[in-house]
Motif scaffolding. Structure first.
Motif: not given
Length: 129
Positions: A86-99
């Motif tokens: 769940k933490f990993f998925i959250g991090e990926i989503i936040e990085i995707s928003k930055e991209i």
């Protein structure tokens, strides 16, 4: 006025907590969520309500390691893998928003969801950390 607001917040949290105690961590998390934008608060709400099914995690673990096929669903290993995932998925989503923001795509995720290339790039960026 800020102190009375904090006291009323503490009283609300005390009513929700069964032990009638409030940890400093619970209080600080709630105070931090007050500074979220509306969209970030909605996204945080989705994150809090999301859940990975124990049986699915158990099946994946069993496929990856045949010795763990008969593992109990309430085993700490499954619970920890759920949390890490769940933490990993959250991090990926936040990085995707930055991209999305860097590429001048919109960050209004309700109207324009993440595209697969945003997620691919975020996975590539995640490996750099």
């Amino acid at each position: 006025m800020a102190k009375t607001g904090a006291k009323s917040l503490k009283n609300k949290l005390l009513k929700l907590n069964r032990k009638n105690t409030i940890s400093a961590e619970q209080f600080s998390v709630y105070k931090n969520t007050q500074s979220f934008t509306k969209l970030h608060a909605i996204r945080y709400g989705f994150h809090r309500r999301s859940d990975l099914k124990k049986e699915k995690i158990k099946k994946i673990i069993g496929n990856a390691n045949p010795f763990l096929v008969n593992i109990n669903s309430s085993d700490p290993l499954i619970i920890s893998i759920k949390g890490i995932t769940k933490f990993f998925i959250g991090e990926i989503i936040e990085i995707s928003k930055e991209i999305m923001h860097k590429k001048n795509d919109t960050v209004e995720w309700i109207q324009n969801p993440l595209e697969p290339f945003h997620i691919r790039e975020s996975l590539e960026d995640y490996h750099l950390f």
